[in-house]
Design an enzyme around this catalytic site. Structure first.
Site, PDB file in Angstrom:
ATOM      1  N   HIS A 144     -47.598  32.322  13.001  1.00  0.00           N
ATOM      2  CA  HIS A 144     -46.322  32.787  13.535  1.00  0.00           C
ATOM      3  C   HIS A 144     -46.455  32.969  15.023  1.00  0.00           C
ATOM      4  O   HIS A 144     -47.406  33.580  15.491  1.00  0.00           O
ATOM      5  CB  HIS A 144     -45.896  34.074  12.834  1.00  0.00           C
ATOM      6  CG  HIS A 144     -45.642  33.854  11.382  1.00  0.00           C
ATOM      7  ND1 HIS A 144     -46.587  34.110  10.417  1.00  0.00           N
ATOM      8  CD2 HIS A 144     -44.567  33.319  10.737  1.00  0.00           C
ATOM      9  CE1 HIS A 144     -46.094  33.758   9.236  1.00  0.00           C
ATOM     10  NE2 HIS A 144     -44.883  33.268   9.400  1.00  0.00           N
TER      11      HIS A 144
ATOM     12  N   ARG B   9     -46.366  32.756  -5.868  1.00  0.00           N
ATOM     13  CA  ARG B   9     -44.967  32.638  -6.281  1.00  0.00           C
ATOM     14  C   ARG B   9     -44.950  32.193  -7.735  1.00  0.00           C
ATOM     15  O   ARG B   9     -45.726  31.327  -8.124  1.00  0.00           O
ATOM     16  CB  ARG B   9     -44.228  31.618  -5.406  1.00  0.00           C
ATOM     17  CG  ARG B   9     -44.113  32.098  -3.971  1.00  0.00           C
ATOM     18  CD  ARG B   9     -43.423  31.104  -3.094  1.00  0.00           C
ATOM     19  NE  ARG B   9     -43.738  31.383  -1.694  1.00  0.00           N
ATOM     20  CZ  ARG B   9     -43.501  30.557  -0.691  1.00  0.00           C
ATOM     21  NH1 ARG B   9     -42.926  29.393  -0.937  1.00  0.00           N
ATOM     22  NH2 ARG B   9     -43.822  30.871   0.537  1.00  0.00           N
TER      23      ARG B   9
ATOM     24  N   LYS C   1     -34.727  24.039  12.282  1.00  0.00           N
ATOM     25  CA  LYS C   1     -36.112  23.669  12.011  1.00  0.00           C
ATOM     26  C   LYS C   1     -36.362  22.178  12.178  1.00  0.00           C
ATOM     27  O   LYS C   1     -35.426  21.387  12.281  1.00  0.00           O
ATOM     28  CB  LYS C   1     -36.523  24.101  10.610  1.00  0.00           C
ATOM     29  CG  LYS C   1     -35.750  23.407   9.518  1.00  0.00           C
ATOM     30  CD  LYS C   1     -36.289  23.782   8.149  1.00  0.00           C
ATOM     31  CE  LYS C   1     -35.420  23.176   7.070  1.00  0.00           C
ATOM     32  NZ  LYS C   1     -35.979  23.309   5.741  1.00  0.00           N
TER      33      LYS C   1
ATOM     34  N   GLN D 268     -51.527  28.935   2.521  1.00  0.00           N
ATOM     35  CA  GLN D 268     -50.798  28.263   3.596  1.00  0.00           C
ATOM     36  C   GLN D 268     -51.641  28.269   4.864  1.00  0.00           C
ATOM     37  O   GLN D 268     -52.307  29.259   5.151  1.00  0.00           O
ATOM     38  CB  GLN D 268     -49.494  29.010   3.889  1.00  0.00           C
ATOM     39  CG  GLN D 268     -48.501  28.980   2.743  1.00  0.00           C
ATOM     40  CD  GLN D 268     -47.256  29.778   3.086  1.00  0.00           C
ATOM     41  OE1 GLN D 268     -47.340  30.898   3.566  1.00  0.00           O
ATOM     42  NE2 GLN D 268     -46.096  29.197   2.834  1.00  0.00           N
TER      43      GLN D 268
ATOM     44  N   HIS E  70     -42.171  29.993  12.643  1.00  0.00           N
ATOM     45  CA  HIS E  70     -43.109  29.795  11.528  1.00  0.00           C
ATOM     46  C   HIS E  70     -43.552  28.341  11.614  1.00  0.00           C
ATOM     47  O   HIS E  70     -42.719  27.467  11.848  1.00  0.00           O
ATOM     48  CB  HIS E  70     -42.442  29.956  10.167  1.00  0.00           C
ATOM     49  CG  HIS E  70     -41.599  31.175  10.001  1.00  0.00           C
ATOM     50  ND1 HIS E  70     -41.979  32.235   9.225  1.00  0.00           N
ATOM     51  CD2 HIS E  70     -40.378  31.488  10.484  1.00  0.00           C
ATOM     52  CE1 HIS E  70     -41.026  33.145   9.237  1.00  0.00           C
ATOM     53  NE2 HIS E  70     -40.043  32.724   9.988  1.00  0.00           N
TER      54      HIS E  70
ATOM     55  N   CYS F 290     -45.399  36.099   6.527  1.00  0.00           N
ATOM     56  CA  CYS F 290     -44.646  36.503   7.725  1.00  0.00           C
ATOM     57  C   CYS F 290     -44.483  38.015   7.894  1.00  0.00           C
ATOM     58  O   CYS F 290     -44.680  38.521   9.000  1.00  0.00           O
ATOM     59  CB  CYS F 290     -43.278  35.841   7.775  1.00  0.00           C
ATOM     60  SG  CYS F 290     -43.049  34.449   6.692  1.00  0.00           S
TER      61      CYS F 290
ATOM     62  N   ASP G  83     -50.906  29.032   7.733  1.00  0.00           N
ATOM     63  CA  ASP G  83     -49.737  29.663   8.320  1.00  0.00           C
ATOM     64  C   ASP G  83     -50.009  30.126   9.746  1.00  0.00           C
ATOM     65  O   ASP G  83     -51.148  30.411  10.104  1.00  0.00           O
ATOM     66  CB  ASP G  83     -49.378  30.885   7.456  1.00  0.00           C
ATOM     67  CG  ASP G  83     -47.884  31.093   7.378  1.00  0.00           C
ATOM     68  OD1 ASP G  83     -47.163  30.365   8.072  1.00  0.00           O
ATOM     69  OD2 ASP G  83     -47.453  31.974   6.617  1.00  0.00           O
TER      70      ASP G  83
END
Ligand SMILES: [Zn+2]
Ligand SMILES: [Zn+2]
Length: 648
Positions: free
Chosen positions: A386, A364, A470, A382, A516, A335, A384
Site C-alpha cells: 500500500h 476468504r 484502477k 498476496q 493498493h 489493507c 501486497d
C-alpha cells in the site's frame, strides 16, 4: 434520416429504418460479410434491427467477444431445435453463451441423453446450419407467450417475470424460442459444432429446484477453428497446474487440513521463496519498506474498513475468546492493518510517499464448488503493498508501480499483455466517493502513466470501484488464455474511514491517497498461471533444480559428488541421481521432472575433469562436453538474459 456514429468517431447519415447490416455494407462488402452482431446505444441488437433514432453503433465480427457471444448463443437455438426433434416432449429452459461456447438447460423428463448420441446431434445441427435459416425476432404478447408455453413451467416462470410489451421470440427454420435477442444473421455461418459435455444443473442454480441437464456445446465459423480448439484443450490438460504441481512435487492438498488450503512441499516452498526474494529485492530498490502484520484482527477493524459488511456473513465467522464479547476475524485483506501502521505516527507531506509491502496471507471463504487447485483457494498470500501519497505524487507513483509490474512480467516470460484502465461512469458520478477534483487527478495519472510507459491500453468507463479508478494488467498465456495479473488500484475510501492524515505545506491536515497494488496478485494463483504458461519449464533462475548429475555407474559416485559441490560453489542448484538404474532410465526421469540440464559423468569425464551436458527436451541434440567453469558461464548467461537487475 438518422445520424449514426461509429467507434472511429465518424458520423454518417442513413435513411431511417436502416439496419446495422446496411451500415456495414456502406463501409465495405468485406465488413458486411464478417459482421455477425451489433450494439446500438449500448444495447445488443440484431444485424437486421431497424434503426429509428440517432445513435452510436458498434459492429462485431467473430474476432470480438460480443461477436462470439452472438455466434454461440445462436448455435444454442439450433441445438435446442435438434434436441426437441430427437427427444420429443422435453422442456427447454435457458440457453446462454458462456466464455467458451454455450449451454442449454433442458428438462429431459424420463429420457436421458448420452455421449453416444452427441455425434448425431452435431451432424443434424450442421445440416440445419447449411440450410442458412435467418434468425428473426418477433414481438409476442404476454398472454400469447404464456399460452404457447403453458406446458413448460420454466418458460412460464420466465415469462411471468417479464413485462407485457417487452416479450420477444426468435424464429429460425421451423423453430422458435423465447429470447431477448443477440443473434448472428443466419445459421449458415455455423460451420463446426461440438457437444462438449452434459452435467446436472439446478433450475436457476437453486438446489431446492428440479435438477435439469445442462448440455454444453461450442461452435465455430471454420472447421479448423474447432480442431485447433480441441488441440488447445488437450494441451491445457497436459499443462493443468494441479497435474504438474503433483508431478513436480510443488504443492498438495489434504482433506484433513481442509479444502482450499494448499500445503507447499519443500520444492514448492523454495520456488515461492525465490519469487518472494526476487520481488522483495526489486521493491527495496523501488522504495518499499517491508512490514509484517498478524493473520487476524479485531472484528471492529473490519467494521471500520467496511470489509465486514462485504465479507462478514459469507465468510469465515469471528473467532471468540474467553473474554466476553471479544471477537477476531481471519483477515480477508491486508489493507486495514497497513492503514493502522500508517496511523502509528504523524506524517508531514515531506515524509510521503510511504510504501508498505507485505507478503500477507489472507483468508476468504469460497464455496467448495468454486475451489479449483491453486487458482481458487481459501487461504492465500498476496504480494501486497500500500502506497500512501499526496494527490500530486500519484503520477510518479503510478509510473513507479507500472515499472515494477513490467519488470516482473519480463523476468517471468509474460510478453503478451494489455492494460485495462477502469474509470468512472461518465453519466453517473454520484455513486463514487471522493471529490471530483481528486478523481480527475487520479484518472489522469493512470492514463498518463500508461501512455508514458507505452502500454497497450483499453479504457473501460463505469468499471472503476466506487472508491477509486484502477489499472489491471490482462496477460495472455502460451495457450492464448487471458488472465488478470497485476492490479493497481487508487483508493479514496480507506484513508477516509481510517482518518489518515498528513500535514501539508500549507500547515493544514490533509488526507493521503492510498494505492493498493500486487504484481503477482497472489502467490498461489500466480504460480498456477506460471505453471500452465511454461508447462513447468520455469525460467532457469526460478527452477527448483537447475541441473541433475547422472553417473554412468557407482564407480563415478565420488566424481559426481565433487561436481555437485563445484556447482554449488557457482550457486547452481543441483542434485545427484545415484540410483542403481540405467542411464537411459535416469535421463527419462529427469526429463519428466523438467530439470533443465542433465550432467552425465563417467570414466572419460572423471579422467579429464569435465562433464557432458544434455539439455531438457532436446533429445540429446546439442550435447556438449565442457568444464564446470564453462558450464557455469552458460547457466549465468542464460539467467542474465531473462533476469535483469531492476533499475529505478
Ligand atoms: Zn436467442
Ligand atoms: Zn489493499
Amino acid at each position: 434520416m438518422i445520424k449514426v456514429s461509429l467507434p472511429d468517431g465518424s458520423v454518417k447519415e442513413f435513411e431511417k429504418n436502416s439496419t446495422p447490416m446496411d451500415v456495414a455494407k456502406s463501409i465495405s462488402e468485406g465488413l458486411a460479410r464478417n459482421v455477425i452482431s451489433a450494439s446500438y446505444n449500448g444495447t445488443i441488437v440484431e444485424t437486421t434491427t431497424t434503426l429509428t433514432t440517432d445513435g452510436s453503433l458498434i459492429l462485431y465480427t467473430w474476432n470480438d467477444k460480443e461477436g462470439k457471444k452472438a455466434f454461440w448463443h445462436s448455435t444454442s437455438h439450433v441445438m435446442a431445435q435438434v434436441l426437441e426433434e430427437k427427444y420429443p416432449g422435453i422442456k427447454l429452459t435457458l440457453g446462454p453463451s458462456i466464455d467458451n461456447g454455450f449451454y442449454y438447460d433442458v428438462d429431459f423428463g424420463d429420457t436421458k441423453i448420452t455421449e453416444a448420441e452427441f455425434k448425431a446431434i452435431e451432424d443434424r445441427v450442421l445440416e440445419i446450419a447449411r440450410e442458412k435459416h435467418e434468425f428473426k425476432m418477433r414481438p409476442v404478447s404476454k398472454s400469447e407467450a404464456l399460452e404457447i408455453y403453458k406446458n413448460n413451467e420454466y418458460k412460464t416462470e420466465l415469462i411471468s417475470n417479464l413485462e407485457d410489451g417487452t416479450i420477444t421470440f426468435c424464429d429460425h427454420s421451423n423453430f422458435f424460442d423465447l429470447c431477448r435477442g443477440g443473434h448472428i444473421p443466419n445459421t449458415g455461418l455455423i460451420k463446426a459444432m461440438k457437444i462438449m459435455s452434459v452435467a446436472g444443473a439446478y433450475w436457476r442454480g437453486d438446489e431446492k429446484n428440479k435438477q435439469l441437464t445442462r448440455v454444453y456445446g461450442i461452435s465455430f465459423p471454420k472447421q479448423k477453428d474447432l480442431t485447433d480448439y480441441l488441440e488447445l484443450l488437450e494441451e491445457a490438460k497436459r499443462r493443468d497446474h494441479r497435474k504438474l504441481g503433483k508431478e513436480l512435487e510443488l504443492f498438495a492438498f489434504s482433506q484433513r487440513v481442509g479444502q482450499g488450503l494448499p500445503l507447499w512441499l519443500p520444492k514448492g516452498a523454495a520456488l515461492r521463496d525465490r519469487l518472494e526474494q526476487f520481488l522483495k529485492k526489486a521493491q527495496k530498490k523501488a522504495g518499499y519498506e517491508q512490514v509484517v502484520t498478524p493473520h487476524i484482527g479485531q472484528k471492529e477493524l473490519y467494521v471500520t474498513s467496511g470489509h465486514y459488511a462485504k465479507y462478514g456473513a459469507d465468510s469465515f465467522q469471528p473467532i471468540h475468546t474467553p473474554a466476553e464479547g471479544e471477537e477476531f476475524l481471519l483477515k480477508p485483506m491486508n489493507c486495514p492493518h497497513h492503514c493502522e501502521i500508517y496511523n502509528n505516527r504523524p506524517w508531514s507531506y515531506k515524509d510521503l510517499p510511504k510504501r508498505y509491502a507485505e507478503f500477507g496471507t489472507v483468508y476468504r471463504y469460497e464455496q467448495s464448488g468454486e475451489l479449483h487447485g491453486l487458482t481458487r483457494v481459501r487461504g492465500f498470500t498476496q504480494d501486497d503493498a500500500h502506497i500512501f501519497c499526496t494527490p500530486e505524487q500519484l503520477d510518479a507513483e503510478f509510473k513507479n508501480v507500472i515499472d515494477l509490474v513490467l519488470y516482473v512480467f519480463g523476468s517471468l516470460g509474460f510478453e503478451n499483455f494489455t492494460a485495462q484502465i477502469s474509470l468512472r461512469d461518465q453519466e453517473n458520478r454520484d455513486k463514487y466517493i471522493g471529490s471530483d477534483d481528486n478523481w480527475e487527478k487520479a484518472e489522469n495519472a493512470i492514463i498518463n502513466a500508461a501512455r508514458d510507459k507505452g502500454l497497450n491500453t483499453v479504457v473501460e468507463y463505469g468499471e472503476a470501484a466506487f472508491y477509486g479508478p484502477k489499472l489491471d494488467f490482462m496477460v495472455k498465456d502460451a495457450l492464448g488464455r487471458q488472465w488478470q495479473l497485476g492490479t493497481i488500484q487508487v483508493d479514496y475510501n480507506l484513508p477516509e474511514r481510517f482518518e489518515l492524515t498528513y500535514k501539508g505545506s500549507d500547515n493544514e491536515m490533509h488526507r493521503p491517497v492510498m494505492i493498493h497494488r500486487a504484481p503477482f496478485g497472489s502467490m498461489e494463483r500466480f504460480i498456477a498461471i506460471l505453471l500452465e504458461h511454461t508447462a513447468g519449464n520455469f525460467p532457469l533462475w526460478l527452477m527448483p533444480e537447475q541441473a541433475i548429475i547422472l553417473s554412468l555407474s557407482e564407480k563415478y559416485e565420488n566424481y559426481a559428488k565433487k561436481v555437485l559441490s563445484l556447482l554449488e560453489n557457482h550457486e547452481i542448484r543441483g542434485l545427484i541421481d545415484n540410483r542403481n538404474e540405467t542411464i537411459g532410465k535416469k535421463i527419462r526421469d529427469a526429463e519428466v521432472k523438467k530439470i533443465p540440464f542433465m550432467i552425465i559423468v563417467g570414466e572419460e569425464e572423471e579422467k579429464n575433469g569435465t562433464i557432458s551436458v544434455r539439455r531438457h527436451g532436446q533429445e540429446g541434440k546439442g550435447n556438449i562436453t565442457c568444464t564446470i567453469e564453462e558450464f557455469a558461464s552458460i547457466v549465468s548467461e542464460e539467467i542474465n538474459k531473462t533476469l535483469k537487475p531492476f533499475i529505478v
